[in-house]
Design an enzyme around this catalytic site. Structure first.
Site, PDB file in Angstrom:
ATOM      1  N   HIS A 180     -16.195 -72.359  21.661  1.00  0.00           N
ATOM      2  CA  HIS A 180     -16.898 -73.405  22.422  1.00  0.00           C
ATOM      3  C   HIS A 180     -18.278 -72.886  22.818  1.00  0.00           C
ATOM      4  CE1 HIS A 180     -12.784 -75.281  23.404  1.00  0.00           C
ATOM      5  NE2 HIS A 180     -13.362 -75.949  22.423  1.00  0.00           N
ATOM      6  N   ARG A 209     -20.817 -73.532  24.882  1.00  0.00           N
ATOM      7  CA  ARG A 209     -21.392 -73.298  26.217  1.00  0.00           C
ATOM      8  C   ARG A 209     -20.722 -72.173  26.990  1.00  0.00           C
ATOM      9  NH1 ARG A 209     -19.232 -79.132  28.436  1.00  0.00           N
ATOM     10  NH2 ARG A 209     -17.007 -78.690  28.356  1.00  0.00           N
ATOM     11  N   GLU A 210     -19.636 -71.637  26.467  1.00  0.00           N
ATOM     12  CA  GLU A 210     -18.880 -70.607  27.185  1.00  0.00           C
ATOM     13  C   GLU A 210     -19.473 -69.233  26.870  1.00  0.00           C
ATOM     14  OE1 GLU A 210     -14.904 -71.571  25.860  1.00  0.00           O
ATOM     15  OE2 GLU A 210     -15.030 -73.587  26.700  1.00  0.00           O
ATOM     16  N   ARG A 264     -20.568 -78.179  23.663  1.00  0.00           N
ATOM     17  CA  ARG A 264     -19.253 -77.544  23.478  1.00  0.00           C
ATOM     18  C   ARG A 264     -18.829 -77.434  22.003  1.00  0.00           C
ATOM     19  NH1 ARG A 264     -13.777 -77.432  25.791  1.00  0.00           N
ATOM     20  NH2 ARG A 264     -12.264 -78.404  24.409  1.00  0.00           N
ATOM     21  N   ARG A 269      -9.629 -78.185  18.477  1.00  0.00           N
ATOM     22  CA  ARG A 269      -8.717 -79.312  18.249  1.00  0.00           C
ATOM     23  C   ARG A 269      -8.592 -79.570  16.751  1.00  0.00           C
ATOM     24  NH1 ARG A 269      -8.777 -78.192  22.690  1.00  0.00           N
ATOM     25  NH2 ARG A 269      -8.709 -79.411  24.620  1.00  0.00           N
ATOM     26  N   HIS A 297     -12.179 -67.815  25.821  1.00  0.00           N
ATOM     27  CA  HIS A 297     -12.880 -68.983  26.357  1.00  0.00           C
ATOM     28  C   HIS A 297     -13.325 -68.712  27.800  1.00  0.00           C
ATOM     29  CE1 HIS A 297     -11.356 -72.238  23.504  1.00  0.00           C
ATOM     30  NE2 HIS A 297     -10.637 -71.197  23.130  1.00  0.00           N
ATOM     31  N   SER A 298     -13.973 -69.696  28.388  1.00  0.00           N
ATOM     32  CA  SER A 298     -14.172 -69.735  29.836  1.00  0.00           C
ATOM     33  C   SER A 298     -14.241 -71.210  30.223  1.00  0.00           C
ATOM     34  CB  SER A 298     -15.471 -69.030  30.242  1.00  0.00           C
ATOM     35  OG  SER A 298     -16.610 -69.819  29.949  1.00  0.00           O
ATOM     36  N   TYR A 351      -3.165 -78.225  30.175  1.00  0.00           N
ATOM     37  CA  TYR A 351      -2.902 -79.583  29.691  1.00  0.00           C
ATOM     38  C   TYR A 351      -2.497 -79.501  28.225  1.00  0.00           C
ATOM     39  CZ  TYR A 351      -7.876 -78.481  28.922  1.00  0.00           C
ATOM     40  OH  TYR A 351      -9.058 -77.845  28.632  1.00  0.00           O
ATOM     41  N   GLU A 396      -8.941 -67.602  29.329  1.00  0.00           N
ATOM     42  CA  GLU A 396     -10.056 -68.283  29.989  1.00  0.00           C
ATOM     43  C   GLU A 396     -10.628 -67.278  30.980  1.00  0.00           C
ATOM     44  OE1 GLU A 396     -11.184 -71.386  29.532  1.00  0.00           O
ATOM     45  OE2 GLU A 396      -9.544 -72.500  28.589  1.00  0.00           O
TER      46      GLU A 396
END
Ligand code: ARG
Ligand code: ZN
Length: 422
Positions: free
Chosen positions: A182, A184-185, A240, A258, A310-311, A362, A384
């Site tokens: 991702h 922006r992380e 992202r 995904r 991730h973050s 989730y 994360e």
């Protein structure tokens, strides 16, 4: 003296002329906790209808009562958004009043600033710098580091994996770490660089990393999503997804986490190209996903551990995220992340949640960790990293070392457990 005074006045002219109370409206990050279903609906609407970037949760779908929403609101939609909130009696707090200053801080090239005491690894780096770093790391460590080109991105940027290998033991197993899926992380690629640097510096002096590297090779992909990462440096810090285009839509990008073939595009992903959790046209439709999947498929008999970094939110997750079912070795995985979180707490006094993805955050189908797990990599994790929402994606460079050290401790703890077992 007089010259100095004039100099000071000139340097600060804009501030002196502009009293604080009528300062221009700035970008902000708001924290909003909806209290009723009506407020939930309004917020969902705000985050989709106005030019904003949802930081948390990942998609408006997950906005629910009594749960914090972090929303990046650019200056030009600030007034409209705040009016709307006010009209519906939705209270908000300003989480970050100065995201632009933080962004400026993160992109400043202070490597030439003699006052700066931070090392290369305590700063964020542009994609170009990371490519140079990859090259230099290989050249400086020709016996230990190999660079493998595993594919290229949608915009044809190379996807390089570093292979760390300290000996040629037969039947050696391996561990995989990818960062920057991702865009922006930013702490994520910073971690991959940190990990490589740590491994190269402390092999032979730290007993844990020595034990790990003696027993397994490590494959590190520092930037899985180079197009997206580049875009966050040049155009939109909050991006992202990757940057792929498709004839059928004007919206750009697929959520690479995904796009893997694990209950692909079921609940928790979206088939709408304009959403942040767009699953793509079909599993592995994206060149970045395909490159990683192909590499792991061809190395599945040696790769024992899979990590995806991730973050933000401080969590140590394991499969499944794509279903509420328990993984076959659930208790073993739970034991590992529990111990890792315990170590982080013991050494750094920081709290990480842990558990299977679907229950802990989730449902998120199509993720790389679940896919790797189903491929047969029984020790598969998504981390994360910091923080828990104070700075979110804009974690200041001064926090890089703590964030990376605690994640490193978790990686080492888990890897050692796997080494012990085999
Ligand atoms: N927060 C990340 C995401 O939304 C990670 C989710 C956990 N893992 C997963 N396979 N979905 O993509
Ligand atoms: Zn992520």
């Amino acid at each position: 003296m007089k010259a100095l005074l004039i100099f000071f006045v000139l340097m600060n002219l804009d501030k002196l002329l502009k009293p604080a109370h009528c300062a221009e409206i700035q970008d902000q990050v708001l924290s909003i906790t909806p209290k009723t279903q009506e407020q939930v609906d309004i917020l969902k609407n705000v985050s989709t209808q106005y030019e904003t970037a949802l930081w948390q949760p990942v998609s408006p779908h997950y906005i629910k009562e009594d749960t914090q929403v972090h929303l990046f609101v650019p200056a030009n939609s600030s007034e409209t958004v705040k009016d709307l909130l006010k009209r519906h009696a939705i209270t908000h707090e300003v989480l970050l009043a100065n995201p632009n200053e933080l962004i400026e801080m993160q992109t400043r090239n202070d490597s030439t600033d003699p006052r700066s005491s931070s090392t290369f690894y305590e700063r964020y780096h542009s994609l170009e710098d990371i490519y140079i770093w990859i090259n230099r790391t290989q050249q400086d460590n020709p016996d230990t580091v190999k660079v493998i080109l595993i594919g290229s991105s949608f915009e044809k940027r190379p996807l390089y994996v570093l292979k760390l290998s300290v000996n040629n033991r037969p039947n050696k197993k391996a561990m995989w770490i990818d960062c920057g899926i991702h865009a922006r992380e930013w702490i994520s690629p910073a971690f991959c660089l940190w990990f490589v640097q740590y491994s190269l510096s402390f092999y032979q002096s730290n007993k844990d990393i020595t034990n790990i590297l003696d027993n397994m090779d490590v494959y590190i992909l520092p930037v899985l999503n180079p197009d997206g990462y580049h875009y966050t440096w040049t155009t939109n810090r909050m991006w992202r997804k990757n940057r792929s285009t498709n004839m059928s839509t004007k919206c750009i990008g697929v959520d690479l986490n995904r796009n893997f073939d694990a209950n692909w595009c079921t609940e928790g992903a979206s088939d709408q190209p304009c959403t942040e959790i767009y699953c793509g046209a079909f599993p592995e439709s994206e060149p970045e996903t395909q490159a990683v999947a192909d590499f792991l498929r061809s190395h599945k008999d040696i790769v024992q551990i899979y990590f995806s970094i991730h973050s933000y939110s401080q969590m140590l997750l394991f499969p499944y995220s794509c279903t509420l079912e328990e993984a076959e070795n659930h208790s073993e995985l739970l034991e590992m992340v529990k111990e890792a979180a315990g170590q982080i707490h013991r050494y750094y006094r920081n709290i990480y949640k842990y558990g299977p993805g679907a229950n802990t955050i989730y449902l998120a189908p199509g993720g790389s960790d679940d896919w790797a797990y189903k491929l047969g990599i029984k020790y598969s994790f998504t981390f994360e990293l910091q923080d828990r929402g104070r700075y979110g994606f804009l974690l200041p460079p001064s926090h890089i070392s703590d964030a990376c050290n605690e994640a490193l401790l978790a990686v080492k703890t888990i890897a050692l457990k796997v080494v012990e077992k085999t």
